[in-house]
Design an enzyme around this catalytic site. Structure first.
Site, mmCIF file in Angstrom:
data_model
loop_
_atom_site.group_PDB
_atom_site.id
_atom_site.type_symbol
_atom_site.label_atom_id
_atom_site.label_comp_id
_atom_site.label_asym_id
_atom_site.label_seq_id
_atom_site.Cartn_x
_atom_site.Cartn_y
_atom_site.Cartn_z
ATOM 1 N N ARG A 55 -47.223 -5.289 40.312
ATOM 2 C CA ARG A 55 -48.379 -6.056 39.309
ATOM 3 C C ARG A 55 -49.567 -5.140 39.740
ATOM 4 N NH1 ARG A 55 -51.298 -9.171 42.282
ATOM 5 N NH2 ARG A 55 -49.623 -10.184 43.507
ATOM 6 N N TYR A 121 -59.858 -12.659 14.646
ATOM 7 C CA TYR A 121 -58.526 -13.403 14.937
ATOM 8 C C TYR A 121 -58.898 -14.705 15.840
ATOM 9 C CZ TYR A 121 -53.928 -14.015 17.368
ATOM 10 O OH TYR A 121 -53.076 -14.800 18.092
ATOM 11 N N ASP A 194 -61.693 -4.332 19.108
ATOM 12 C CA ASP A 194 -60.362 -4.635 18.727
ATOM 13 C C ASP A 194 -59.929 -3.794 17.542
ATOM 14 O OD1 ASP A 194 -57.920 -5.573 17.954
ATOM 15 O OD2 ASP A 194 -58.235 -7.610 18.919
ATOM 16 N N LYS A 219 -48.155 -5.194 17.883
ATOM 17 C CA LYS A 219 -48.350 -5.025 16.555
ATOM 18 C C LYS A 219 -47.856 -3.457 16.041
ATOM 19 C CE LYS A 219 -49.639 -9.160 16.623
ATOM 20 N NZ LYS A 219 -50.675 -9.499 17.411
HETATM 21 N N1 PLP Z 1 -56.137 -9.021 18.143
HETATM 22 C C1 PLP Z 1 -55.725 -9.266 16.759
HETATM 23 C C2 PLP Z 1 -56.314 -8.599 15.693
HETATM 24 C C3 PLP Z 1 -54.428 -9.834 16.555
HETATM 25 O O1 PLP Z 1 -54.146 -9.979 15.454
HETATM 26 C C4 PLP Z 1 -53.755 -10.660 17.609
HETATM 27 C C5 PLP Z 1 -52.545 -11.477 17.391
HETATM 28 O O2 PLP Z 1 -52.221 -11.427 16.427
HETATM 29 C C6 PLP Z 1 -54.305 -10.222 18.838
HETATM 30 C C7 PLP Z 1 -55.361 -9.568 19.208
HETATM 31 C C8 PLP Z 1 -53.459 -11.119 20.019
HETATM 32 O O3 PLP Z 1 -52.340 -10.215 20.505
HETATM 33 P P1 PLP Z 1 -51.010 -10.855 21.179
HETATM 34 O O4 PLP Z 1 -50.400 -11.818 20.123
HETATM 35 O O5 PLP Z 1 -50.400 -9.553 21.534
HETATM 36 O O6 PLP Z 1 -51.551 -11.502 22.483
#
Ligand code: PLP
Length: 404
Positions: A55, A121, A194, A219
């Site tokens: 961890r 998101y 992000d 992704k």
């Molecule tokens: N950021 C974006 C732009 C996303 O599209 C997503 C999920 O689709 C996330 C963050 C969250 O990621 P996770 O599903 O790995 O928690």
């Protein structure tokens, strides 16, 4: 001499094989580490840097983190020369993208104010909006409106964190990172970006003034749809002081096997992203001239903040003439493209935000965000572009074009 039950636990006493020189990073699939002597153990707890407990840190996870730091700090070639991050870059890997995002927002925003883009998101927007009870004040500024963001930053107490997503999910709007960095820094705030829809192969926000860059590595970075993960990269000091303690205490640390699978994805990232992006550009061009498509959402590199992205990226959305039923019919008629509520795999994926990823958002808010009932989001894969275009052409052909 040991008894059978002791042997079944310890074997010949060497459960850890002698070190060899593996060609690829080995998986250190262990929850804890042992020490050559008890005094080494004591020193580890005093901060010698030796691994103690997964961890808190693990060599396989660290191998991925070091790799991601190298990607995020690669220089960006621009017409005005090379751009590099201001500070030395480190990375923290988490169980999911949301674990990385929540640790970042809480680590930088607790007890203060966060200005975040709205219309990004959905889970990020709802998580950030629900932080009031945790002592974080949040103001949303619509994605795509820099003036609204500037006003939100300047009104009220100075924020400690500005959070943006570029390109944004699902309508792929692009925000000028350098511009937002100067707005955030003028107010004394940290800028977190992000960059999941671009990956460091296409966009490196730290070179444009962002302090932190986040990814759902689930992704395109992992790339094969088999593992969840999230990363935060940026200034070593910021990560160590503000985010790492939350990972250790809240427990968002990822499993070594997840890190290892993600590391495999990193090694083909450059190659995959070139194909994802060139396929997406060809598909966007085809859709733009299709009579049954009302609008295509895909960044045109010519309209991008100069040099910020090396291509429009792998994600696009389009609005099908005929609304919800017409869009659903298109999905049903696809034969190569797969219906799946994720993105970033090697195969091309489609989903219908109105009834799927954004269904939890009230209809009025969805329309305000520009997500209409006819919008389909496509995560473009690495198949042959001609096959993907033929699939979309065939699926759109059956549409009558009536309806909302
Ligand atoms: N950021 C974006 C732009 C996303 O599209 C997503 C999920 O689709 C996330 C963050 C969250 O990621 P996770 O599903 O790995 O928690």
């Amino acid at each position: 001499m040991t008894e059978f039950s002791t042997r079944s636990v310890h074997g010949d006493g060497h459960t850890v094989p002698e070190p060899a020189s593996p060609h690829t990073a080995p998986i250190h699939q262990t929850s804890s580490f042992t020490f050559p002597s008890v005094r080494d153990g004591v020193e580890a707890f005093e901060g010698s840097g030796a691994y103690i407990y997964t961890r808190k840190g693990n060599p396989t996870v660290r191998a991925l983190e070091t790799h991601l730091s190298a990607l995020e700090s690669a220089p960006v070639h621009t017409s005005e020369g090379l751009r590099t991050p201001a500070d030395e870059v480190d990375t923290l890997f988490f169980t999911t993208g949301m674990a990385a995002i929540s640790a970042t927002v809480l680590g930088l925003g607790a007890g203060g104010r966060v200005v975040c883009q709205g219309g990004i998101y959905g889970t990020t927007e709802s998580m950030v909006s629900g932080l009031g009870p945790f002592g974080v004040d949040v103001d949303l500024a619509p994605v795509g409106d820099l003036e609204a963001l500037r006003t939100a930053v300047r009104s009220g107490p100075p924020p400690s964190l500005v959070y943006i997503e570029t390109p944004a999910n699902p309508l792929v709007q692009v925000t000028d990172i350098a511009e937002v960095a100067s707005i955030a820094h003028e107010a004394g705030a940290v800028l977190a970006v992000d960059s999941t829809f671009a990956t460091p192969a296409i966009q490196r926000p730290l070179a444009w003034g962002a302090d932190l860059v986040l990814h759902s590595t689930t992704k395109f970075i992992a790339g094969h749809g088999v593992v969840l993960g999230g990363s935060v990269s940026g200034s070593t000091r910021l990560l160590a002081e503000r985010i790492e303690p939350l990972r250790v205490r809240f427990g968002g640390s990822a499993d070594p096997f997840a890190a290892w699978l993600t590391l495999l994805g990193c090694r083909t990232l450059a190659l995959r992203m070139e194909r994802h992006a060139s396929n997406a550009a060809e598909i966007a061009e085809f859709l733009r001239s299709h009579p049954k498509v009302r609008r295509v959402y895909h960044p045109d590199p010519a309209d991008l903040p100069a040099g910020q992205m090396s291509a429009g990226g792998p994600m696009l959305s389009f609005d099908v003439d005929g609304g919800r039923e017409a869009a659903l019919d298109v999905v049903d008629r696809l034969r190569v493209i797969t219906l799946a509520p994720t993105l970033g795999n090697v195969d091309t994926l489609v989903q219908h935000p109105w009834t799927m990823s954004h269904a939890v958002i009230p209809e009025e808010r969805r329309r305000e965000m520009g997500i209409g009932p006819g919008v389909l989001r496509v995560s473009v894969g690495i198949e042959a572009a001609a096959d993907l275009i033929a699939d979309l052409a065939g699926a759109l052909e059956g549409n009558s074009g009536k309806g909302d």
